[in-house]
Design an enzyme around this catalytic site. Structure first.
Site, PDB file in Angstrom:
ATOM      1  N   LYS A  64     -42.619  43.931   7.828  1.00  0.00           N
ATOM      2  CA  LYS A  64     -43.990  43.406   7.812  1.00  0.00           C
ATOM      3  C   LYS A  64     -44.855  43.980   8.930  1.00  0.00           C
ATOM      4  O   LYS A  64     -46.075  44.109   8.774  1.00  0.00           O
ATOM      5  CB  LYS A  64     -43.980  41.886   7.898  1.00  0.00           C
ATOM      6  CG  LYS A  64     -43.472  41.201   6.632  1.00  0.00           C
ATOM      7  CD  LYS A  64     -43.616  39.696   6.731  1.00  0.00           C
ATOM      8  CE  LYS A  64     -43.150  39.009   5.458  1.00  0.00           C
ATOM      9  NZ  LYS A  64     -43.377  37.549   5.496  1.00  0.00           N
ATOM     10  N   ASP A 101     -49.492  35.684   3.490  1.00  0.00           N
ATOM     11  CA  ASP A 101     -48.734  34.590   4.095  1.00  0.00           C
ATOM     12  C   ASP A 101     -49.675  33.536   4.669  1.00  0.00           C
ATOM     13  O   ASP A 101     -49.335  32.348   4.727  1.00  0.00           O
ATOM     14  CB  ASP A 101     -47.833  35.114   5.218  1.00  0.00           C
ATOM     15  CG  ASP A 101     -46.565  35.776   4.703  1.00  0.00           C
ATOM     16  OD1 ASP A 101     -46.214  35.562   3.528  1.00  0.00           O
ATOM     17  OD2 ASP A 101     -45.923  36.502   5.485  1.00  0.00           O
TER      18      ASP A 101
END
Length: 247
Positions: A64, A101
């Site tokens: 990420k 997210d």
């Protein structure tokens, strides 16, 4: 046929392929979604070259943060977080990174806290998922402390986490993969004896739905929530982000 997928390592735990396969079948969408385990994030350009029809990717552990260096641009949210879990391939081939997210965490905290003010939060982990947690907590004005294996990256290490900090921080978020399938018996090493019924525990792990971390919290009377809410919200946010390139 439009093509999408997820990159990371390992991917055996990921529910994304099944989620999107069901979505495509249910909504009559002519698309497919694949899982690609990359030995390193540097394999991404080769993957893209091999699949010119690839429109978008999700990104999971451990890439990420490292994937950011391979992208052409970031949305303001991704830039603020410093981590990406969603990539859109533009019509000209450029790659735009986003962080969905954030939406998943907002939805999760709304569900778990139900309007309560937790006072302080304790965030377990300092990786890409943790950065999104920190962003959303700061957005809500909730002060937090970080627990890390690396003393240089957190306020505390797991081996030196004071019990009074756990007692004081009424929101505890597991932003690590500890407890994820197949190692479902594991849990972050914190003093659970100081968790109370006033605590709220959020685990970003969704496989299994009920982790050992959540079980320990529930045994102490805490309200708990697993990662399913976050997963569903971020997946749909990813789909909307990819769709923007096709309008």
């Amino acid at each position: 046929m439009r093509r999408y997928g997820i990159i990371g390592r390992p991917l055996g735990h990921s529910a994304s392929p099944a989620h999107f396969a069901a979505k495509f079948a249910r909504e009559g969408i002519d698309a497919r979604y694949d899982a690609w385990e990359l030995a390193s994030v540097g394999e991404l350009p080769t993957l893209l070259a091999a699949h010119p029809d690839l429109r978008g990717l999700n990104v999971t552990i451990p890439y990420k943060r490292s994937v950011v260096a391979l992208l052409d641009s970031l949305t303001p949210e991704a830039e603020a977080v410093g981590a990406v879990n969603c990539i859109r391939r533009e019509a000209d081939g450029r790659l735009t990174g986003h962080n969905t997210d954030i939406k998943g965490l907002r939805a999760s905290l709304d569900r778990l806290l139900a309007g309560e003010e937790p006072g302080e939060a304790l965030v377990l982990g300092t990786g890409g998922a943790s950065q999104a947690v920190q962003y959303v907590l700061a957005e809500r004005g909730i002060p937090f402390a970080l627990v890390s294996r690396d003393p240089a990256r957190g306020n505390y290490t797991y081996d030196a986490l004071p019990a009074d900090v756990v007692e004081r921080c009424r929101l505890v978020v597991n932003a690590t993969p500890v407890g994820m399938w197949p190692a479902t018996e594991q849990a972050p090493r914190i003093p659970y004896a100081y968790v109370t019924p006033a605590h709220r525990l959020l685990d970003l792990v969704y496989n299994p739905p009920r982790t050992a971390f959540l079980d320990y919290g529930a045994q102490r009377g805490a309200r708990t929530l697993g990662g399913e809410v976050m997963f569903a919200a971020q997946a749909e946010a990813s789909w909307r982000f990819w769709g923007a390139a096709e309008q």
